[in-house]
Structure formats: C-alpha cells, structure tokens
Design a protein around this motif. Structure first.
Motif, PDB file in Angstrom:
ATOM      1  N   PRO A 194       0.795  -1.228   0.013  1.00 49.96           N
ATOM      2  CA  PRO A 194      -0.221  -0.021  -0.199  1.00 49.96           C
ATOM      3  C   PRO A 194       0.744   1.023  -0.054  1.00 49.96           C
ATOM      4  N   SER A 195       1.968   1.105   0.037  1.00 44.48           N
ATOM      5  CA  SER A 195       2.851   2.955   0.460  1.00 44.48           C
ATOM      6  C   SER A 195       4.518   1.778  -0.024  1.00 44.48           C
ATOM      7  N   ARG A 196       5.338   3.166   0.048  1.00 46.10           N
ATOM      8  CA  ARG A 196       6.968   2.958  -0.352  1.00 46.10           C
ATOM      9  C   ARG A 196       7.520   2.343   0.960  1.00 46.10           C
ATOM     10  N   SER A 197       6.516   3.005   2.384  1.00 44.16           N
ATOM     11  CA  SER A 197       6.999   2.552   3.499  1.00 44.16           C
ATOM     12  C   SER A 197       7.241   0.956   3.803  1.00 44.16           C
ATOM     13  N   THR A 198       6.949  -0.014   3.258  1.00 39.41           N
ATOM     14  CA  THR A 198       6.898  -1.439   3.329  1.00 39.41           C
ATOM     15  C   THR A 198       8.529  -1.575   2.600  1.00 39.41           C
ATOM     16  N   GLN A 199       8.854  -0.784   1.942  1.00 38.92           N
ATOM     17  CA  GLN A 199      10.801  -1.302   1.391  1.00 38.92           C
ATOM     18  C   GLN A 199      11.262  -0.720   2.738  1.00 38.92           C
ATOM     19  N   LYS A 200      10.940   0.219   3.161  1.00 36.60           N
ATOM     20  CA  LYS A 200      12.596   0.557   5.295  1.00 36.60           C
ATOM     21  C   LYS A 200      12.151  -0.748   5.696  1.00 36.60           C
ATOM     22  N   ALA A 230      -1.367   2.686  10.228  1.00 38.42           N
ATOM     23  CA  ALA A 230      -1.824   2.740   8.723  1.00 38.42           C
ATOM     24  C   ALA A 230      -1.251   3.834   7.952  1.00 38.42           C
ATOM     25  N   PRO A 231      -0.688   3.450   6.274  1.00 37.32           N
ATOM     26  CA  PRO A 231      -2.144   2.552   5.471  1.00 37.32           C
ATOM     27  C   PRO A 231      -2.249   0.964   5.713  1.00 37.32           C
ATOM     28  N   VAL A 248      -2.447  -1.124  14.331  1.00 32.97           N
ATOM     29  CA  VAL A 248      -2.813  -0.911  15.807  1.00 32.97           C
ATOM     30  C   VAL A 248      -2.570   0.448  15.451  1.00 32.97           C
ATOM     31  N   ASP A 249      -4.566   0.853  14.510  1.00 30.82           N
ATOM     32  CA  ASP A 249      -3.868   2.643  14.130  1.00 30.82           C
ATOM     33  C   ASP A 249      -5.797   3.246  14.323  1.00 30.82           C
ATOM     34  N   VAL A 263      -4.345 -10.257   9.352  1.00 31.45           N
ATOM     35  CA  VAL A 263      -4.255  -8.861   9.805  1.00 31.45           C
ATOM     36  C   VAL A 263      -5.523  -8.708  10.312  1.00 31.45           C
ATOM     37  N   THR A 264      -5.325  -8.666  11.489  1.00 30.80           N
ATOM     38  CA  THR A 264      -6.008  -7.471  12.568  1.00 30.80           C
ATOM     39  C   THR A 264      -5.731  -6.465  12.687  1.00 30.80           C
ATOM     40  N   HIS A 265      -7.337  -5.427  12.677  1.00 30.25           N
ATOM     41  CA  HIS A 265      -7.172  -4.299  12.551  1.00 30.25           C
ATOM     42  C   HIS A 265      -8.179  -3.953  14.378  1.00 30.25           C
ATOM     43  N   VAL A 266      -7.520  -3.456  14.884  1.00 29.84           N
ATOM     44  CA  VAL A 266      -7.804  -3.372  16.541  1.00 29.84           C
ATOM     45  C   VAL A 266      -7.754  -1.463  15.588  1.00 29.84           C
TER      46      VAL A 266
END
Length: 364
Positions: A194-200, A230-231, A248-249, A263-266
C-alpha cells in the motif's frame, strides 16, 4: 597521483559513504567512534557529497583498524573502506594504469575488486563508467599479480570514485563492508504493497539482521504487532512474510493489506494499546518525538511483550547526534531497571530520510 614505491603502504584514512546531507552527522559519529578505539584524526568532507574521510594522525595496519572500526556499529555509514592511497588527476584515456600502480603497493593482495561512487548528484553519473571499468581493471590487476581471485581469504580492493579523475583506494573485508554497491540494497517495490514504507522494513530486515538471524528470528506463523500501522506498509511486509499481524491504528488500513487475511485491525492509540499475550515481533513507524518512541519500544521488549522490535526514530533537524545519545540512554535505563542485557542496532537506511531505524531485542 600519489607517488608509489616498492614499500607496502599503511592505512592512512577511513572513508565512509553516507546519505547526502548527513555528512556532518556521519563525520561527528565517525570521529568520536574512532577516537574511542584509538584512532585519532581530522575529517574532510563536502556538503551533499555523500562521503566522509577521516585522515588518521598515525598510520596503522589494515588488520588493526579492520578489527577496531566496524561498519555495523556506525549509524550513518553505508559503506566503509580503509584508505591506503588516492589516485588523482588520472588521464581520461587511462584510469587503469594509475590504479594498478598504487595497488601494487597496497598492504595486501586482493581476492576481489569493487568500484563504487557516493550516492550524490555529482557522482551518480559515474556509476556507468565504474561498471565499464570493472572488466579491464580486473584483467590488469590479475596480470600485475594484484588480484588473486582464488585466494578468497584475501581482502577486497575498494575503489571509490569521487570525480572523473579522482578515486580513493582502500581495503575492506567481506565481514566489514556492505555487500551492496555504495551500501544501497536494490529492492523492488511490491505491486500490492500500500505504500513505499514497506521497503523501509524490508531493508531493515536485510541490513540489521544477518541471514542466520533472520532465519532464526523471523518465521511464518509468528505473531506480530504494528503500532501506528495505517495505511499498512509495514503490516503488509510482515503479512507477506507469513506473520499474523495485529495492526494498531485509529486510521484506516489499505484494502490490499486486509485482503491478505493475515491482519487484524485494532482501532486504538499505539502508545496505550497492549497485547493480551506476548508476541514475537513489534514494529513501529509512528511519527513522534524519538525519545518517546525509544522509551515505548524499550518498555515493550524489556517487559516481555515482544521478543524483537524494529522501529524508526524521526530525528530533529539539528543536534541529531545528541538526540540519538539520549535515546540510547533511555533504552539502557529501562533494561537496567529490568536487570536485562540487550542488543541494539541502529542504522540510517537508504529508504530512511530524516530518521534512523533500530533493531532491539533482550538477551535472556
């Protein structure tokens, strides 16, 4: 070009590559780190150059400095080499001969050669030239008996071009250098992330942990928590690796993350939420004061809520070095309170910006 002779050269400097714009931080860290380990000197660098040189007050052997100065312990350094010479004013039609002349007088023969450039706007155009130089230089080095590929125990000849006609010649070893050119892992952006942060997080795993550690510590079926998810860039990376994640977000998660069915979203505050039972991993990329993040992560690991954690510290524009020291102190205090030893690794990754990434685990 530096003059050469038949006398083997000693190590005269430490050269590191860093993120352009962080030369002052890298220089301050390297100077302090080297001095503590008995290597005093003065720094030369240029803003936005992407590299730093520590010129040593006293020459030393490669074996000594390679033992004392370790890339893994430096936060802002991406690549590391120990300089024994500088080839400058090389003619446009022959860079090979000046390099071979200097390499003949290196403190060692070599099993491999790397040719790199800093990751700056000024030197990026040299990357193609470096690739083209590799084959003819390798042939010339073997002919001159500088390169001995079958002797894998020998170190690497590290050449860093900082201009068309100037390069630092240094030595590094396989266990004390980045395996990636200029210290930058080339990671592909997954199409479903969903975002480039996954590469971090992907880079953090391969940079902060060895292959053996990854195999031992990160396995499908484990449970993980992503604070401030999130996201869902970091959550997606964990789910893609087969971990079951509590995200958690209070904000919404991307549909591609929830489709993984891992994934469980809290919807909760990442600073207040606690897991009902311990998990293997906690990751955190919340935008908050670095000291507050350091204290939160240290508490999770020291209390046993998680076994391992990867987190980002968003550094201030000024006094970054001091802020990192403060975060280290907070983590140390929390583990001292718990009477536990711990392992902390910090690095400014290629996919980081005004931040550094950490790995933390208790040693029980």
């Amino acid at each position: 070009m530096d003059s050469s002779s038949s006398t083997p050269r000693a190590i005269t400097g430490i050269v590191i590559c860093c993120r352009p714009g962080f030369e002052k931080d890298a220089a301050a860290e390297l100077t302090e780190y080297a001095l503590i380990r008995g290597h005093a000197g003065y720094v030369t660098t240029t803003a936005e150059s992407g590299f730093v040189v520590l010129n040593l007050d006293e020459e030393c052997s490669f074996e000594t400095i390679n033992r004392n100065i370790r890339l893994a312990e430096l936060i802002f350094a991406r690549q590391l080499g120990f300089r024994f010479g500088t080839a400058s004013h090389m003619p446009d039609d022959d860079r090979v001969s000046p390099i071979i002349e200097l390499a003949r007088c290196a403190p060692s023969r070599f099993s491999s050669i790397t040719i790199e450039t800093p990751d700056s706007d000024a030197t990026k155009p040299l990357s193609g030239f470096c690739r083209r130089l590799s084959a003819p230089l390798g042939r010339a080095a073997e002919k001159a008996n500088v390169l001995r590929p079958k002797r894998v125990h020998l170190p690497n000849l590290a050449i860093l071009f900082i201009g068309q006609g100037k390069a630092f010649l240094g030595i590094n070893s396989a266990d004390n250098r980045s395996p990636w050119p200029s210290g930058i892992p080339r990671l592909r952006m997954p199409k479903d992330a969903p975002s480039r942060s996954t590469q971090k997080l992907a880079e953090a795993f391969v940079t902060l942990l060895s292959d053996t550690e990854l195999e031992q510590r990160l396995r499908p079926g484990q449970r993980a928590v992503d604070l401030g998810a999130a996201p869902g860039g970091w959550t997606w990376q964990l789910a893609w690796r087969g971990l079951r994640v509590t995200a958690v977000d209070n904000g919404p998660m991307a549909a591609s993350v929830m489709k993984t069915e891992m994934v469980t979203h809290v919807r909760a505050d990442g600073f207040k939420w606690r897991p009902p039972s311990a998990v293997e991993w906690m990751v955190c990329d919340m935008v908050e004061q670095p000291s507050r993040i350091a204290a939160l992560v240290a508490d999770w690991v020291a209390s046993g809520r998680c076994r391992h954690a990867i987190f980002n510290l968003k550094l201030p524009m000024k006094r970054r070095h001091e802020e990192i020291g403060r975060c280290r102190e907070l983590i140390g205090q929390r583990f001292a309170k718990a009477a536990l030893s711990y392992r902390l690794r910090l690095k400014q990754l290629y996919h980081d910006r005004e931040e550094i990434t950490g790995f933390l685990e208790a040693i029980r």
